[in-house]
Design an enzyme around this catalytic site. Structure first.
Site, PDB file in Angstrom:
ATOM      1  N   THR A 195       0.891  -1.159   0.000  1.00  0.00           N
ATOM      2  CA  THR A 195       0.000   0.000   0.000  1.00  0.00           C
ATOM      3  C   THR A 195       0.919   1.196   0.000  1.00  0.00           C
ATOM      4  O   THR A 195       2.128   1.034  -0.092  1.00  0.00           O
ATOM      5  CB  THR A 195      -0.900   0.123   1.235  1.00  0.00           C
ATOM      6  OG1 THR A 195      -1.657   1.339   1.083  1.00  0.00           O
ATOM      7  CG2 THR A 195      -0.101   0.241   2.518  1.00  0.00           C
ATOM      8  N   ASN A 406      -4.382  16.357  -8.828  1.00  0.00           N
ATOM      9  CA  ASN A 406      -3.150  15.861  -9.424  1.00  0.00           C
ATOM     10  C   ASN A 406      -2.580  16.761 -10.495  1.00  0.00           C
ATOM     11  O   ASN A 406      -1.453  16.558 -10.945  1.00  0.00           O
ATOM     12  CB  ASN A 406      -3.352  14.436  -9.934  1.00  0.00           C
ATOM     13  CG  ASN A 406      -3.462  13.483  -8.767  1.00  0.00           C
ATOM     14  OD1 ASN A 406      -2.530  13.374  -7.992  1.00  0.00           O
ATOM     15  ND2 ASN A 406      -4.615  12.849  -8.613  1.00  0.00           N
ATOM     16  N   SER A 411       2.997  21.763  -7.407  1.00  0.00           N
ATOM     17  CA  SER A 411       3.289  23.196  -7.400  1.00  0.00           C
ATOM     18  C   SER A 411       2.616  23.882  -6.217  1.00  0.00           C
ATOM     19  O   SER A 411       1.964  23.264  -5.407  1.00  0.00           O
ATOM     20  CB  SER A 411       2.842  23.820  -8.713  1.00  0.00           C
ATOM     21  OG  SER A 411       1.587  23.296  -9.116  1.00  0.00           O
TER      22      SER A 411
END
Lengths: 411, 411
Positions: A195, A406, A411
């Protein structure tokens, strides 16, 4: 980027009992985030038995390499986990960072470096400045307390919207033992691995070999049965520790010993609990989806078909749109490549059979099927009609928020 | 659901010359859409050579079954394509619908049913009411004209935002021949198949066997090298027809005959042109992405790695966010399962090398890398550093619009 808590989050967290023989501390080391904890330390008073499973990625992170090497010893004194930087694809600097962190942790816990375990999660490819741990870990070692499990789960979060904790009790040979676990992960979650990160601890007296056997047996139906986005991480790690402090419980060294039956069931339930919490916090998730395939040629074929459905962007966007678009389930069965006979296929959304014998169910009701799709939790079942093979995979829907999270993450 | 034309659409359509020996008609049969054409007929004056490739889905549509059976004869007199309903997963009703359509088309074109070819695209699982074609096809046969290629491309669109046409010229044995093609497809587009729908025609004199050989040779680098969302359709079909009307060109019956060299190159360029137009119209696409893998252990390994990168939701959302997030490319290389050595890997965005020898490039400039990501067309290159294997796959970014389009499509 959304910061709201997933609507699928648990309504409350279970009280996490202490595990005798271990203490926890968290701190803000300033790895990447501002104003939150980003490092977690778990110290074991004595050497604990340890078992582990790691990503099958061909490009594993430096901490994964480090843990694999130390796992051979089967003993742990300290675990250090940071969020904000995965220390993955960082070349020699990555190995230097794990070496420095291990040295700092070993000094803080007064143990050998071979008893140290490490995990990192966050951005890939940025060098991790391990010098930031220098003063921090020794202070943490002094302050560590037994009852900080929820704090530990918070410190290892990245895009998670809630901390993931679970606890179970079990009996071994008449002695009560406790199992606690935490996990993190919301994106870059795919099957065929351990995981993102999960850490489990128990006060049971159980050898490293036996613990490894139980952990390996449990991973198929838990962490390896979930997928958020089909993207397997470089850093997937699950570690289990046993302190052996349960009073009067004799050490069990054989994973198949019947005295472990109750413990095994509790461990596997705990693992599935944590795995499903990851799916319920899938990036942008608004729906939890259970994909159940029956009647396949074999269990392996059923697993391939179930993953094909669970990873299909078109199935996942249909769920997001609350559209009972079972044609896309047909598509996903067809593209899986496993044996299937179009004219024997049957499909259910929840309890509503929508297709049978290769066409729409004669009793199909758009109204009933749509009602199922409006639920928070949806089961999609496909019966292939060929054999006895079956499999269950857990996933979530694919929403605009996944794309937003995503597209903006780094940034 | 967005209806704006893809920003990656061609700025203009090429003039499509007529192909001697065939005529085209389009009509609005009211299959699903209102106020637009949804059926296209292509009639061949004489029997044309025909070649075809179809989806590898285990749950193919009824028209795919129908075409596969007729392809053995190698001759075509009429092609009928409808949009709005895929006639897929429609059981016995699906085969009855293709049989009725074929009978109606054969009467309209005055030919045998074995010379009829059919394709359908649109919703899966809804019965197709083929009685709607009854009067329509005979009227279309009477009105068909040679110069309706753009109209034909428009009639077969579903979520496409622009019609896809391409034309090439070639010489066979000193005789000039023409190749025209159309295609449709924007979602449920994945490799390892033919494509959604594409139809190609030429006036060259070439046997069905030779045409099949050239078509099969060309599909790897064109339709099978594109992916929008990794979801393989039930209906993928590419058919190529040769009318043999080019004046003075002797029939070529061997696909390896050197006289076909120029024709082969033109056919393959036409196929790639159409395939890239599909990617550029990928549902919600704002960026066209070329994924180039070099230095893999074999071409097959390079192909698997390139598809892993091109299908990764995290890579595709990073491109959508104009984020030079090469760590996700590392992740996708690692999860592909093919041989890779983290410490030999190098990655480029456009001409900017961002990573080398298993870590960030010493000369890495976020500014330069970000400038590449703001372009409409982006090349991601990964060199595995192990061998000579290479592959190129074409894809697009994953945007919120993809989710919007596919959450709303059926309703």
């Amino acid at each position: 980027m959304t910061t709201a808590i997933s609507p699928l989050a648990p309504k409350s967290y279970p009280p996490m009992p202490p595990i005798d023989g271990l203490r926890i501390a968290t701190a803000a080391a300033g790895i990447k985030y501002k104003g939150r904890t980003d490092v977690m330390m778990m110290i074991f008073d004595d050497q604990a038995s340890v078992a582990g499973l790691f990503t099958k990625s061909k490009c594993p992170s430096a901490p994964v390499d480090f843990c694999r090497a130390n796992l051979a010893g089967g003993k742990a004194r300290v675990l250090v986990v940071n969020s904000g930087n995965a220390n993955a694809f960082t070349g020699k600097k990555g190995a230097e960072a794990t070496a420095l962190t291990a040295r700092t942790a070993a000094e803080a816990a007064d143990c050998a470096e071979s008893d140290v375990f490490l995990a990192s999660t966050g951005v890939i490819g940025e060098p991790l400045d391990a010098s930031k741990f220098a003063g921090v870990l020794s202070t943490m070692a002094g302050e560590a307390k037994p009852d900080l499990w929820l704090e530990a789960a918070k410190a290892i979060m990245t895009t998670d919207t809630y901390p993931k904790v679970a606890t179970r009790g079990a009996e071994i040979d008449g002695v009560s033992v406790t199992l606690n676990g935490i996990a993190k992960g919301a994106g870059m979650i795919a099957p065929d691995m351990a995981t993102m990160l999960s850490f489990i601890a128990t006060d049971a007296a159980i050898s490293a070999e036996a613990l490894q056997q139980l952990l390996s047996e449990g991973v198929g139906a838990s962490f390896n049965a979930v997928t958020v986005d089909s993207d397997t991480s470089t850093s997937d790690t699950v570690l289990a520790f046993a302190t052996g402090r349960a009073p009067g419980q004799d050490m069990v060294t054989d994973g198949s010993d019947p005295r472990l039956d109750d413990f095994r069931a509790a461990l596997h339930a705990l693992m599935q609990d944590l795995a499903l919490q990851i799916v319920r916090d899938g990036e942008g998730a608004r729906k939890m989806v259970t994909v159940r395939v029956t009647g396949a040629e074999s269990n392996r074929a059923a697993d391939v078909i179930a993953r094909s459905i669970a990873n299909s962007p078109l199935v996942k966007t249909a769920v997001a749109g609350e559209d009972a678009n079972w044609g896309r389930v047909v598509m996903a069965v067809g593209k899986a490549g496993e044996k299937a006979d179009r004219d024997r296929l049957a499909i259910w959304f929840g309890d509503i059979r929508v297709a049978v014998n290769g066409e729409r169910d004669p009793d199909y009701s758009e109204e009933f099927a749509s009602a199922v799709m409006r639920e928070d939790e949806i089961t999609i079942r496909a019966d292939i009609g060929l054999g006895e093979g079956q499999a269950t995979i857990y996933t979530c829907d694919l929403t605009k928020e996944y794309v937003a999270i995503n597209g903006d993450y780094r940034s």
